[in-house]
Design a protein around this motif. Structure first.
Motif, short mmCIF file in Angstrom:
data_model
loop_
_atom_site.label_atom_id
_atom_site.label_comp_id
_atom_site.label_asym_id
_atom_site.label_seq_id
_atom_site.Cartn_x
_atom_site.Cartn_y
_atom_site.Cartn_z
N ALA A 127 -10.36 -13.31 -33.09
CA ALA A 127 -9.54 -12.47 -32.22
C ALA A 127 -8.10 -12.59 -32.66
N VAL A 128 -7.29 -11.60 -32.31
CA VAL A 128 -5.84 -11.65 -32.59
C VAL A 128 -5.11 -11.44 -31.27
N PHE A 129 -4.12 -12.27 -31.03
CA PHE A 129 -3.23 -12.10 -29.89
C PHE A 129 -1.92 -11.62 -30.48
N GLY A 130 -1.53 -10.36 -30.16
CA GLY A 130 -0.37 -9.88 -30.90
C GLY A 130 0.22 -8.56 -30.48
N CYS A 131 1.29 -8.24 -31.20
CA CYS A 131 2.12 -7.03 -31.06
C CYS A 131 2.94 -7.09 -29.78
N TRP A 132 3.96 -6.24 -29.72
CA TRP A 132 4.79 -6.08 -28.52
C TRP A 132 5.10 -4.59 -28.36
N THR A 133 5.80 -4.03 -29.35
CA THR A 133 6.12 -2.60 -29.24
C THR A 133 4.87 -1.75 -29.46
N SER A 134 4.88 -0.55 -28.89
CA SER A 134 3.78 0.39 -29.13
C SER A 134 3.74 0.81 -30.59
N ALA A 135 4.91 0.86 -31.23
CA ALA A 135 4.95 1.24 -32.65
C ALA A 135 4.16 0.23 -33.49
N SER A 136 4.29 -1.06 -33.16
CA SER A 136 3.53 -2.06 -33.92
C SER A 136 2.04 -1.96 -33.59
N ARG A 146 -11.17 -0.03 -37.90
CA ARG A 146 -11.95 0.04 -39.14
C ARG A 146 -12.71 -1.26 -39.41
N ASP A 147 -12.01 -2.40 -39.18
CA ASP A 147 -12.60 -3.71 -39.48
C ASP A 147 -13.33 -4.33 -38.28
N ASN A 148 -13.37 -3.58 -37.17
CA ASN A 148 -13.99 -4.08 -35.93
C ASN A 148 -13.40 -5.44 -35.52
N GLY A 149 -12.07 -5.49 -35.52
CA GLY A 149 -11.37 -6.68 -35.04
C GLY A 149 -11.16 -6.60 -33.54
N LEU A 150 -10.57 -7.65 -32.97
CA LEU A 150 -10.35 -7.71 -31.53
C LEU A 150 -8.90 -8.11 -31.27
N LEU A 151 -8.15 -7.23 -30.58
CA LEU A 151 -6.73 -7.45 -30.30
C LEU A 151 -6.50 -7.57 -28.79
N TYR A 152 -5.78 -8.62 -28.41
CA TYR A 152 -5.30 -8.74 -27.03
C TYR A 152 -3.80 -8.43 -27.06
N TYR A 153 -3.45 -7.31 -26.41
CA TYR A 153 -2.09 -6.76 -26.47
C TYR A 153 -1.39 -6.96 -25.13
N PRO A 154 -0.22 -7.66 -25.11
CA PRO A 154 0.32 -8.11 -23.83
C PRO A 154 1.39 -7.25 -23.16
#
Length: 421
Positions: A127-136, A146-154
């Protein structure tokens, strides 16, 4: 390998040594971890080639530790690390300790894309915990899908998105914007609004929703100005002149990152202070106020789901743990708290699924409740957003808020609101 990676490598191995050394003396203490691993063998919990061993599961952290967004994202890095440390201390997930690989998006959207590709394709993080701006987030989204990853966006954001590969732990626009504008109209009797934003997708889309709500749903209300400035802007004098001419009842501000420092200091220098002007923002948390200075925002308001000063037992424990780790002067803003939820929601979903496989974790997630959330309580909706409350905080000179209003109920997330798109 970074110092962070090395540190995180050392901790679990040191822990393993202690466990192994203590096995003969205290078999009862070591048994739970062993029985977890026996109950959930790696071949069973990891069928898709993720970075999971018998003793560890590797995750990624992808925020801006440098650049104009570091003022906002540092808190998320800290909160995710605190959550992971607490989860590890309590035995980890499915008997495995969490190892972190940290990457720096450096406030640059192509860098976020490049680092997410590394984390998913080279490091195979679970899993990835990440990003802040919508642009990122928009920059990394195609790679996660594409890679079927998992993002938790705060971060609180503009909505109009729902991905199988993302869980959004901040509020979407209707949760944060609509209730706040209703409060501004009903409580502060605001009829005319001047919309301000940094020039990228989140402020523009949020102000589009705000404008539609003001013009179509708030009787007799109108927008008297709308202006955008590039991220990193430090001169707002021409904007301040436009505000003085328009004389709005409410300045509705979505200035992002380091620009906030200049914006609020220049407002004050121009005599636009809370005793004369009502201002409501959806982009200033305690993290930004640390840079702005409480004296420069005192009496202005933010609409958020979380403030550090929330008076509940969950939050008191969280604030105490955060300050014990990061120092008594550290502060906690809305996105920092939402980032803290990410690892806990992921843990709950992995345990419910009995697996780290992304598809199984995603399928297990809707309906998960977090009764220990510092904001009070959250629940994962089918649309991957969270049910949550909205609150209005009035800034005090010490950089904390006095909560002056709270939605009576949890607000259902609605990322695709009819009539606002």
């Amino acid at each position: 390998m970074s110092a962070h990676d090395q540190h995180d490598n050392d901790q679990p191995s040191a822990l393993r040594r202690k466990i192994l050394m203590g096995l003969a003396a205290s078999p009862a203490l070591a048994m739970p971890a062993l029985s977890w691993a026996q109950q959930f063998p790696t071949a069973k919990v990891n069928t898709t080639g993720l970075a999971v061993t018998d003793t560890e599961v590797t995750v990624g952290q992808l925020h801006s530790a440098t650049g104009t967004m570091a003022i906002s994202e540092t808190g998320s890095i800290q909160a995710e690390r605190l959550a992971i440390e607490q989860i590890n201390a309590a035995g980890g997930i499915l008997g495995r300790q969490i190892k972190i690989i940290q990457e720096d998006g450096a406030s640059d959207w192509p860098t976020f894309a490049e680092k997410s590709k590394k984390l998913l394709e080279n490091d195979h993080v679970a899993a990835v915990f990440g990003c802040w701006t919508s642009a990122s987030r928009k920059a990394v989204l195609p790679i996660f899908e594409r890679d079927n990853g998992l993002l938790y966006y705060p971060t609180f954001y503009e909505g109009l998105e729902q991905s199988k590969n993302v869980f959004y732990t901040g509020q979407e626009a209707t949760q944060q914007i609509l209730w706040g504008l209703n409060w501004a109209n009903q409580t502060k009797k605001a009829k005319s609004y001047f919309l301000i934003g940094s020039d990228y997708i989140w402020p523009r889309t949020s102000n589009k929703i705000a404008r539609k709500h003001i013009e179509q749903h708030l009787q007799g209300c109108k927008v008297v100005g709308e202006e955008y400035y590039p991220l990193g802007t430090t001169n707002f004098n021409s904007l301040i002149n436009k505000i003085k001419i328009a004389k709005p009842d409410c300045i509705y501000a979505i200035v992002v990152g380091g620009s906030n420092v200049a914006f609020y200091k220049q407002l004050k220098a121009a005599g636009i202070t809370a005793d004369k002007q009502f201002l409501l923002t959806i982009s200033v948390t305690e993290d930004e106020v640390l840079g702005i200075g409480g004296e420069n925002v005192a009496g202005f308001y933010s609409a958020m789901k979380y403030f550090e000063s929330l008076d509940n037992d969950n939050n008191k424990k969280f604030v105490a743990a955060f300050k014990a780790k990061y120092g008594p002067k550290s502060v906690i803003g809305d996105v920092t708290q939402a980032a803290y939820l990410g690892p806990w929601l992921w843990k709950a979903a992995c345990e419910k699924a009995g697996s780290f496989d992304v598809d199984k974790v995603v399928a297990a997630s809707p309906g998960i409740e977090l009764k220990t959330a510092p904001e009070g309580y959250v629940k994962i909706h089918q649309n991957h957003h969270l049910w949550s409350r909205t609150r209005i905080g009035e800034w005090q000179a010490d950089g904390q808020v006095k909560v002056v209003a709270e939605s009576p109920d949890l607000i259902e997330p609605n990322p695709f609101p009819k009539g606002y798109q």
